[in-house]
Design a protein around this motif. Sequence first.
Motif, PDB file in Angstrom:
ATOM      1  N   UNK A 101       0.830  -1.202   0.000  1.00  9.32           N
ATOM      2  CA  UNK A 101       0.000   0.000   0.000  1.00  9.32           C
ATOM      3  C   UNK A 101       0.867   1.255   0.000  1.00  9.32           C
ATOM      4  N   UNK A 102       1.914   1.267   0.826  1.00 11.04           N
ATOM      5  CA  UNK A 102       2.824   2.426   0.867  1.00 11.04           C
ATOM      6  C   UNK A 102       3.519   2.611  -0.477  1.00 11.04           C
ATOM      7  N   UNK A 103       3.886   1.515  -1.108  1.00 10.22           N
ATOM      8  CA  UNK A 103       4.603   1.589  -2.384  1.00 10.22           C
ATOM      9  C   UNK A 103       3.732   2.181  -3.485  1.00 10.22           C
ATOM     10  N   UNK A 104       2.467   1.750  -3.553  1.00  6.27           N
ATOM     11  CA  UNK A 104       1.555   2.303  -4.554  1.00  6.27           C
ATOM     12  C   UNK A 104       1.346   3.794  -4.298  1.00  6.27           C
ATOM     13  N   UNK A 105       1.210   4.154  -3.018  1.00  7.85           N
ATOM     14  CA  UNK A 105       1.067   5.564  -2.668  1.00  7.85           C
ATOM     15  C   UNK A 105       2.283   6.378  -3.067  1.00  7.85           C
ATOM     16  N   UNK A 106       3.471   5.798  -2.917  1.00  6.94           N
ATOM     17  CA  UNK A 106       4.706   6.488  -3.297  1.00  6.94           C
ATOM     18  C   UNK A 106       4.746   6.765  -4.792  1.00  6.94           C
ATOM     19  N   UNK A 107       4.389   5.769  -5.592  1.00 10.64           N
ATOM     20  CA  UNK A 107       4.397   5.932  -7.049  1.00 10.64           C
ATOM     21  C   UNK A 107       3.402   7.016  -7.471  1.00 10.64           C
ATOM     22  N   UNK A 108       2.206   7.008  -6.852  1.00 12.40           N
ATOM     23  CA  UNK A 108       1.212   8.023  -7.180  1.00 12.40           C
ATOM     24  C   UNK A 108       1.649   9.407  -6.711  1.00 12.40           C
ATOM     25  N   UNK A 109       2.205   9.487  -5.503  1.00 15.07           N
ATOM     26  CA  UNK A 109       2.630  10.766  -4.950  1.00 15.07           C
ATOM     27  C   UNK A 109       3.787  11.351  -5.743  1.00 15.07           C
ATOM     28  N   UNK A 110       4.602  10.495  -6.318  1.00  8.65           N
ATOM     29  CA  UNK A 110       5.736  10.943  -7.128  1.00  8.65           C
ATOM     30  C   UNK A 110       5.279  11.800  -8.304  1.00  8.65           C
ATOM     31  N   UNK A 111       4.110  11.503  -8.841  1.00  9.19           N
ATOM     32  CA  UNK A 111       3.600  12.248  -9.986  1.00  9.19           C
ATOM     33  C   UNK A 111       2.894  13.536  -9.576  1.00  9.19           C
ATOM     34  N   UNK A 112       2.750  13.776  -8.260  1.00 11.66           N
ATOM     35  CA  UNK A 112       2.046  14.965  -7.785  1.00 11.66           C
ATOM     36  C   UNK A 112       2.982  16.082  -7.368  1.00 11.66           C
TER      37      UNK A 112
END
Length: 314
Positions: A161-172
């Motif tokens: 869950x943290x990893x998916x959030x990191x990938x999404x947050x990277x684009x923000x």
Amino acid sequence: MSRKFLVIGSFAAIYLLWGSTYFAITLGLKSIPPFLLMALRSFCGGVVLLALSGRHIASASWQTWLQASLCGLLFFVGCHGLLAFAQQSVPSGVAAIVLATIPFWILLVDVLFPGDQHPRPVALLALVPGFLGVGLVAWQNVEQAGVSILPIVWLLAAALSWSIGTVLSRSMSSQASAILLSGMQLSIGGAVLFAISWLTGEVGSFKPSEVSMTSIAAALWLIISGSVIGFVAYNWLLENVATSLVSTYTFVNPVIAVLLGTVVLGEPFSRMMLAGASLVIVSVLVIWRAEHSSSRRPKAETDRSMKHLALRKT
């Protein structure tokens, strides 16, 4: 403030402060239920950061709030909520070792959903010893403590869950400042955790008068060090440093967590667990090395092209 100082300070925050949060969660859980503890950590930290953002909040678009909401759910409900829930029956050092698999999950997400990140084959091969290491830690935990394998599964789900959030947050990173973005994600995740705590009956059975000073101190440490300082540093690093380099905090955190858990709490730590932790750390180091070298290659090729073009002009 120089960029070099910001980079060093931010890495110190996610290396050392986040390494101590596993220890603080264990202390907090002594008299505060897991979802309520994480709700306090996230929501209070988020409110502080939103207050620091001031009028910049009004400039955030609804799309930014929507993406921040999703990241907040992944970071703080999917990861921190499950982490605290699992730490009721798993030592803090074991939890930190299992969450050291975060770079593996980030790598797999980048493979399944390729964007500007292109993992190298050697990095994929490095996943094998890491997962073997997690298996050793899980087996040893079940063998020693006689607990179910289910908490390890929860911890792996938290890492994913943290990893998916990191990938999404990277684009923000271009949509809001690190402080505002962190405040949005923390406050939204914390609000949902409060709702979960209420639905599971934690709030109804919770008695503030029975909370120990140790748990209060742990909760304050989680809010200030883990959320306000640590998460702002994490989001800032995602904007300014390669993700593979940022994720190296995952092999420093277990060292801090195991030391604090073993020395202060007297948690067991065997040679088998040390072997498993070593396999995880080796995998993360290989992944980091592979990704770091691949990120440097395009820059080197660009420099050579620019130099060649300059020579042709002369």
